[in-house]
Write a protein that holds these residues in place. Structure first.
Motif, PDB file in Angstrom:
ATOM      1  N   ILE A 171       0.842  -1.198   0.000  1.00  0.00           N
ATOM      2  CA  ILE A 171       0.000   0.000   0.000  1.00  0.00           C
ATOM      3  C   ILE A 171       0.878   1.250   0.000  1.00  0.00           C
ATOM      4  CG2 ILE A 171      -1.654   1.351   1.369  1.00  0.00           C
ATOM      5  CD1 ILE A 171      -2.905  -1.395   2.187  1.00  0.00           C
ATOM      6  N   TYR A 172       1.936   1.212   0.813  1.00  0.00           N
ATOM      7  CA  TYR A 172       2.889   2.322   0.830  1.00  0.00           C
ATOM      8  C   TYR A 172       3.493   2.525  -0.553  1.00  0.00           C
ATOM      9  CZ  TYR A 172       7.449   4.537   1.392  1.00  0.00           C
ATOM     10  OH  TYR A 172       8.548   5.319   1.227  1.00  0.00           O
ATOM     11  N   LEU A 182       3.340   5.715  -3.693  1.00  0.00           N
ATOM     12  CA  LEU A 182       4.481   6.325  -4.373  1.00  0.00           C
ATOM     13  C   LEU A 182       4.438   6.136  -5.889  1.00  0.00           C
ATOM     14  CD1 LEU A 182       7.373   5.236  -1.977  1.00  0.00           C
ATOM     15  CD2 LEU A 182       6.167   7.431  -2.027  1.00  0.00           C
ATOM     16  N   THR A 183       3.982   4.953  -6.321  1.00  0.00           N
ATOM     17  CA  THR A 183       4.074   4.613  -7.747  1.00  0.00           C
ATOM     18  C   THR A 183       2.741   4.613  -8.480  1.00  0.00           C
ATOM     19  OG1 THR A 183       3.808   2.234  -7.369  1.00  0.00           O
ATOM     20  CG2 THR A 183       6.061   3.126  -7.262  1.00  0.00           C
ATOM     21  N   GLY A 184       1.657   4.354  -7.756  1.00  0.00           N
ATOM     22  CA  GLY A 184       0.348   4.259  -8.403  1.00  0.00           C
ATOM     23  C   GLY A 184       0.193   3.012  -9.248  1.00  0.00           C
ATOM     24  N   GLY A 185       1.064   2.014  -9.044  1.00  0.00           N
ATOM     25  CA  GLY A 185       1.018   0.786  -9.839  1.00  0.00           C
ATOM     26  C   GLY A 185      -0.208  -0.051  -9.509  1.00  0.00           C
ATOM     27  N   LEU A 186      -1.039  -0.286 -10.519  1.00  0.00           N
ATOM     28  CA  LEU A 186      -2.262  -1.070 -10.301  1.00  0.00           C
ATOM     29  C   LEU A 186      -1.967  -2.525  -9.968  1.00  0.00           C
ATOM     30  CD1 LEU A 186      -4.605   0.420 -13.036  1.00  0.00           C
ATOM     31  CD2 LEU A 186      -4.520   0.920 -10.589  1.00  0.00           C
ATOM     32  N   GLY A 187      -0.796  -3.029 -10.400  1.00  0.00           N
ATOM     33  CA  GLY A 187      -0.411  -4.388 -10.037  1.00  0.00           C
ATOM     34  C   GLY A 187      -0.297  -4.557  -8.537  1.00  0.00           C
ATOM     35  N   LEU A 188       0.132  -3.496  -7.862  1.00  0.00           N
ATOM     36  CA  LEU A 188       0.228  -3.547  -6.399  1.00  0.00           C
ATOM     37  C   LEU A 188      -1.142  -3.680  -5.749  1.00  0.00           C
ATOM     38  CD1 LEU A 188       2.970  -0.856  -5.778  1.00  0.00           C
ATOM     39  CD2 LEU A 188       3.138  -3.296  -5.252  1.00  0.00           C
ATOM     40  N   ILE A 189      -2.133  -3.039  -6.337  1.00  0.00           N
ATOM     41  CA  ILE A 189      -3.501  -3.162  -5.802  1.00  0.00           C
ATOM     42  C   ILE A 189      -4.009  -4.580  -5.985  1.00  0.00           C
ATOM     43  CG2 ILE A 189      -5.908  -2.421  -6.134  1.00  0.00           C
ATOM     44  CD1 ILE A 189      -4.190  -0.417  -4.590  1.00  0.00           C
ATOM     45  N   ALA A 190      -3.783  -5.156  -7.168  1.00  0.00           N
ATOM     46  CA  ALA A 190      -4.221  -6.533  -7.423  1.00  0.00           C
ATOM     47  C   ALA A 190      -3.532  -7.493  -6.455  1.00  0.00           C
ATOM     48  CB  ALA A 190      -3.928  -6.921  -8.868  1.00  0.00           C
ATOM     49  N   LEU A 191      -2.227  -7.325  -6.259  1.00  0.00           N
ATOM     50  CA  LEU A 191      -1.484  -8.171  -5.332  1.00  0.00           C
ATOM     51  C   LEU A 191      -1.985  -7.989  -3.908  1.00  0.00           C
ATOM     52  CD1 LEU A 191       0.838 -10.144  -4.858  1.00  0.00           C
ATOM     53  CD2 LEU A 191       2.369  -8.172  -4.708  1.00  0.00           C
ATOM     54  N   THR A 192      -2.287  -6.773  -3.531  1.00  0.00           N
ATOM     55  CA  THR A 192      -2.783  -6.495  -2.179  1.00  0.00           C
ATOM     56  C   THR A 192      -4.150  -7.129  -1.953  1.00  0.00           C
ATOM     57  OG1 THR A 192      -1.494  -4.462  -2.076  1.00  0.00           O
ATOM     58  CG2 THR A 192      -3.351  -4.646  -0.553  1.00  0.00           C
TER      59      THR A 192
END
Length: 163
Positions: free
Chosen positions: A124-125, A129-139
């Motif tokens: 989430i942090y 910083l990056t706004g990467g949507l992959g991070l949301i999917a992984l989260t």
């Protein structure tokens, strides 16, 4: 409507599948970390150049090929070393909790919830910083895994102990 035993079987299957996927992810992270330690930045630049040369020949403005080439050219030995250590550490910790869960170690459930909770917080942090949507999917996936671990932990704790 599902009865209680069918719900329990479904919960356990989903739990096992999600933990196995986390284990596969851990293996890939460990392999990626080892590969980054073994491969120099120059080799990465050459490999990316070789892999993207046909696309660039067809279209000099190819978005993906140019992005990959740019990213590879910015790879530094210190950045590569950090990423290798990060992937190895992340993968080893994740594999440790996956093995504990698959071996039904009672202490592994709260530990894995804490570990994956830490990963979620970091993701989430990084998203901020990056706004990467992959991070949301992984989260989202990690939140589902934590929820399944919690449900399984409650079920395991409520079972009578057998000697």
């Amino acid at each position: 409507m599902m009865n209680g035993s069918r719900k329990a079987v479904l919960r356990e299957r989903l739990f096992r599948i999600s933990v196995l996927l986390k284990g596969l992810d851990a293996l890939l992270e460990i392999a990626g970390g080892i590969a980054l330690l073994a491969i120099t930045p120059g080799t990465i630049v050459r490999m990316v150049g070789l892999l993207t040369q046909d696309e660039i020949r067809e279209d000099r403005r190819d978005l993906v090929a140019n992005f990959l080439r740019h990213a590879a050219s910015r790879f530094s030995p210190s950045g590569e070393h950090f990423m290798a250590i990060y992937l190895l550490g992340h993968g080893v910790v994740k594999m440790f909790v996956v093995v504990a869960l698959l071996r039904n170690k009672l202490w592994g459930y709260p530990l894995s919830i804490a570990v994956f909770g830490g990963f979620i917080a970091y993701q989430i942090y990084r998203f901020t910083l990056t706004g990467g949507l992959g991070l949301i999917a992984l989260t989202v996936f990690d939140l589902i895994v934590v929820w399944l671990i919690w449900l399984e932990y409650r079920a395991v704790k409520s079972r009578p102990h057998r000697s």
